[in-house]
Design a protein around this motif. Structure first.
Motif, PDB file in Angstrom:
ATOM      1  N   VAL A 145      40.862  41.571  46.946  1.00 39.42           N
ATOM      2  CA  VAL A 145      40.916  42.585  45.888  1.00 39.42           C
ATOM      3  C   VAL A 145      40.255  42.121  44.592  1.00 39.42           C
ATOM      4  CG1 VAL A 145      43.014  43.603  46.843  1.00 39.42           C
ATOM      5  CG2 VAL A 145      43.196  41.823  45.089  1.00 39.42           C
ATOM      6  N   ASN A 182      43.387  36.408  49.469  1.00 40.31           N
ATOM      7  CA  ASN A 182      43.364  36.764  50.888  1.00 40.31           C
ATOM      8  C   ASN A 182      43.092  38.240  51.109  1.00 40.31           C
ATOM      9  OD1 ASN A 182      43.712  34.398  52.463  1.00 40.31           O
ATOM     10  ND2 ASN A 182      45.870  34.303  51.899  1.00 40.31           N
ATOM     11  N   ASP A 183      43.610  39.078  50.218  1.00 40.37           N
ATOM     12  CA  ASP A 183      43.467  40.525  50.369  1.00 40.37           C
ATOM     13  C   ASP A 183      42.084  41.021  49.959  1.00 40.37           C
ATOM     14  OD1 ASP A 183      46.023  40.692  51.318  1.00 40.37           O
ATOM     15  OD2 ASP A 183      46.909  41.393  49.441  1.00 40.37           O
ATOM     16  N   GLN A 214      47.748  35.481  47.821  1.00 40.40           N
ATOM     17  CA  GLN A 214      47.714  36.776  48.492  1.00 40.40           C
ATOM     18  C   GLN A 214      46.581  37.643  47.966  1.00 40.40           C
ATOM     19  OE1 GLN A 214      49.901  37.551  51.143  1.00 40.40           O
ATOM     20  NE2 GLN A 214      48.277  39.064  51.412  1.00 40.40           N
TER      21      GLN A 214
END
Length: 286
Positions: free
Chosen positions: A60, A57-58, A54
């Motif tokens: 960050v 994917n984000d 995640q």
């Protein structure tokens, strides 16, 4: 009289059918049932839902941290993946004499389809009616091109000291090279890890400003995209088919154990990548 085979269409099916014919129907059924259960266990392993997916994917994760992740990933799997494939292909010799002469050629043929992709061949023929391909399009050099985009020098790559867990992931696969069933099983798990993490790595790389519509991330991380050139799903399936021919019931416990241990190591690998992120807010996202 020699039997003539003139069907050159659907090479994957031809190889799988040949492997299936080389053992009894009863053993094929038992082996495929065992492997289906094992694949389900692998899919349910915590690494398949690792928070790193995640986070990648984000978008960050900053560029410097992503550089390090790529160097770690390079050491853990990219550099040795084709070594493992070639060793699996070579070790098909272990099928004989348990199976009749020539049986090793069916999995060798099937593994070749994976190897051709990895080495930079493409389906089709060139202008002279010969095989189409270019070694610069092999997946390992394409990954090196990603490092070029990051501006990572050859000296930095050569002198990079991988983490302990990156070395463990790599060594676990390398230590299987002498055993056909083991190296094939771990390659199947490695393909699953590629399917899980390549789309996220692709997104994270795009998020820091790099083109991912060509090169390494055009052949990894886009299995769902019919316009791209990833075949990771087929390659993983083929490795499980290889095992369906090779296994006996005596192998089940060992194969299941090493596959799940390898998943454990990959989970620890990604735990380490999160732990190494520079900024506290990233770790809180985990």
């Amino acid at each position: 009289m020699a039997i003539r085979f003139e069907n050159f269409n659907d090479p994957r099916k031809n190889a799988i059918d040949g492997m299936k014919r080389s053992i009894s129907n009863e053993l094929w059924t038992k082996n495929t049932a065992f492997l289906a259960k094992l694949r389900a266990d692998i899919s349910n392993h915590p690494v398949s839902k690792h928070p790193a997916i995640q986070m990648l994917n984000d978008g960050v994760i900053d560029r410097a941290s992503l550089e390090k992740i790529h160097l770690e990933y390079r050491h853990a799997i990219v550099q040795v993946f084709t070594d493992a494939l070639l060793m699996a292909q070579f070790q098909t010799k272990q099928l004989e004499p348990r199976l009749k002469s020539g049986s090793k050629m069916f999995p060798r043929f099937l593994l070749s389809l994976n190897i051709l992709d990895e080495f930079g061949f493409r389906p089709g023929v060139d202008q002279d009616g010969y095989y189409s391909g270019n070694p610069e399009y092999a997946h390992y050099p394409l990954f090196e091109d990603v490092l070029n985009d990051f501006g990572i020098s050859q000296t930095k790559r050569t002198e990079y000291k991988p983490s302990i867990i990156s070395e463990k992931v790599r060594s676990y696969l390398e230590n299987s090279f002498s055993n056909y069933k083991a190296v094939s099983a771990l390659l199947a798990v490695a393909e699953e890890e590629v399917i899980l993490f390549s789309p996220a790595l692709r997104q994270a790389t795009h998020a820091v400003g790099f083109d991912v519509d060509s090169g390494y991330y055009y052949v990894h991380g886009v299995s769902h995209d019919a316009t791209a050139e990833a075949a990771d799903d087929d390659h993983e399936d083929d490795l499980w088919f290889v095992l369906a021919q090779a296994c006996t019931e005596d192998d089940y416990d060992h194969i299941a154990r090493i596959c799940l241990e390898y998943c454990d190591l990959w989970q620890q690998f990604w735990d380490q990548q999160i732990a190494d992120l520079k900024y506290e807010p990233y770790r809180k996202l985990a």
